[in-house]
Design an enzyme around this catalytic site. Structure first.
Site, PDB file in Angstrom:
ATOM      1  N   GLN A 192       0.137 -40.710  65.896  1.00 30.59           N
ATOM      2  CA  GLN A 192      -0.364 -39.421  66.401  1.00 30.59           C
ATOM      3  C   GLN A 192       0.699 -38.332  66.425  1.00 30.59           C
ATOM      4  OE1 GLN A 192      -2.326 -41.350  70.017  1.00 30.59           O
ATOM      5  NE2 GLN A 192      -3.715 -39.670  69.528  1.00 30.59           N
ATOM      6  N   HIS A 207      -5.204 -47.520  67.127  1.00 27.52           N
ATOM      7  CA  HIS A 207      -4.451 -46.468  66.427  1.00 27.52           C
ATOM      8  C   HIS A 207      -3.421 -47.084  65.465  1.00 27.52           C
ATOM      9  CE1 HIS A 207      -5.493 -42.456  67.670  1.00 27.52           C
ATOM     10  NE2 HIS A 207      -5.442 -42.741  68.955  1.00 27.52           N
ATOM     11  N   GLY A 217      -2.283 -42.013  76.951  1.00 25.08           N
ATOM     12  CA  GLY A 217      -1.821 -42.957  75.941  1.00 25.08           C
ATOM     13  C   GLY A 217      -1.512 -42.207  74.657  1.00 25.08           C
ATOM     14  N   HIS A 275      -7.567 -48.931  72.648  1.00 23.39           N
ATOM     15  CA  HIS A 275      -7.539 -47.644  71.929  1.00 23.39           C
ATOM     16  C   HIS A 275      -6.204 -47.467  71.180  1.00 23.39           C
ATOM     17  CE1 HIS A 275      -8.711 -43.205  71.783  1.00 23.39           C
ATOM     18  NE2 HIS A 275      -7.452 -43.178  71.416  1.00 23.39           N
ATOM     19  N   GLU A 276      -5.098 -47.768  71.870  1.00 19.29           N
ATOM     20  CA  GLU A 276      -3.779 -47.557  71.238  1.00 19.29           C
ATOM     21  C   GLU A 276      -3.499 -48.593  70.155  1.00 19.29           C
ATOM     22  OE1 GLU A 276      -2.645 -44.717  71.741  1.00 19.29           O
ATOM     23  OE2 GLU A 276      -3.835 -44.327  73.537  1.00 19.29           O
ATOM     24  N   CYS A 294      -9.700 -38.754  72.563  1.00 18.37           N
ATOM     25  CA  CYS A 294      -8.444 -39.024  71.858  1.00 18.37           C
ATOM     26  C   CYS A 294      -7.728 -37.700  71.642  1.00 18.37           C
ATOM     27  CB  CYS A 294      -8.754 -39.683  70.515  1.00 18.37           C
ATOM     28  SG  CYS A 294      -7.285 -40.015  69.523  1.00 18.37           S
ATOM     29  N   LEU A 295      -6.426 -37.667  71.877  1.00 18.84           N
ATOM     30  CA  LEU A 295      -5.656 -36.426  71.691  1.00 18.84           C
ATOM     31  C   LEU A 295      -5.742 -35.929  70.250  1.00 18.84           C
ATOM     32  CD1 LEU A 295      -2.419 -37.241  73.740  1.00 18.84           C
ATOM     33  CD2 LEU A 295      -4.353 -35.800  74.436  1.00 18.84           C
TER      34      LEU A 295
HETATM   35 NI    NI Z   1      -6.249 -41.746  70.583  1.00 11.93          NI
END
Ligand code: NI
Length: 169
Positions: A50, A138, A45, A134-135, A92-93
């Protein structure tokens, strides 16, 4: 085009993103670039903040290229229903190398627009439910570490500070 992933500490990650009102070729290109950037970073995701773009668009593929039908573009998404509970490890990236257990709803329905501007609803369970939450977080300027204990969150932040100092973040 593969964008570098913005890491924790950049204010864009903690800023609510702007609604998308124009559904054009540029938006399609952005979605393509986001999938490419997400796969390159080995994620399932990715939200636009990000990659430094403060707009309400996220991409998800919990099958990681296994099933092309699992590719979802979520524009201006809103969580409309949450059921049950699941607790498992989440990362998370933008906070690489860290993972923590996070309790989330188990079944989640999202309402969003697609690349043509059409509104749709999609219900996901388990990992997909987690990805929706989660997204969407963000896009509201919220990170998964806001769902863990203050002690664990402070520990992660301290470790990141050290990495920043060492030039490793
Ligand atoms: Ni994330």
């Amino acid at each position: 085009m593969i964008f570098p992933i913005v890491k924790f500490g950049d204010p864009v990650l903690e800023t609510p993103a702007a609604d998308i009102t124009t559904f054009d070729e540029e938006l399609k290109k952005l979605a393509d670039d986001m999938f490419e950037s997400m796969y390159a970073a080995r994620g399932v995701g990715l939200a636009a903040p990000q990659i430094g773009i403060s707009k309400r668009i996220a991409v998800v593929d919990v099958t990681f290229k296994e099933n092309p039908d699992a590719k979802l573009v979520l524009i201006n998404p809103v969580i409309i229903k949450k059921e049950g509970r699941q607790r498992s490890s989440e990362g998370c990236l933008s906070i690489p190398e860290f993972r923590e257990d996070v309790t989330r709803a188990k079944i989640v329905t999202i309402r969003a627009q697609d690349l043509t501007g059409k509104t749709f609803e999609h219900t996901g369970e388990e990992l997909l439910a987690r990805a929706f939450l989660h997204e969407t977080d963000h896009l509201n300027g919220k990170l998964y570490i806001s769902h863990i204990s203050g002690i664990k969150r402070d520990l992660i932040k301290r470790k990141i500070k050290k990495l920043v100092k060492a030039g490793e973040w």
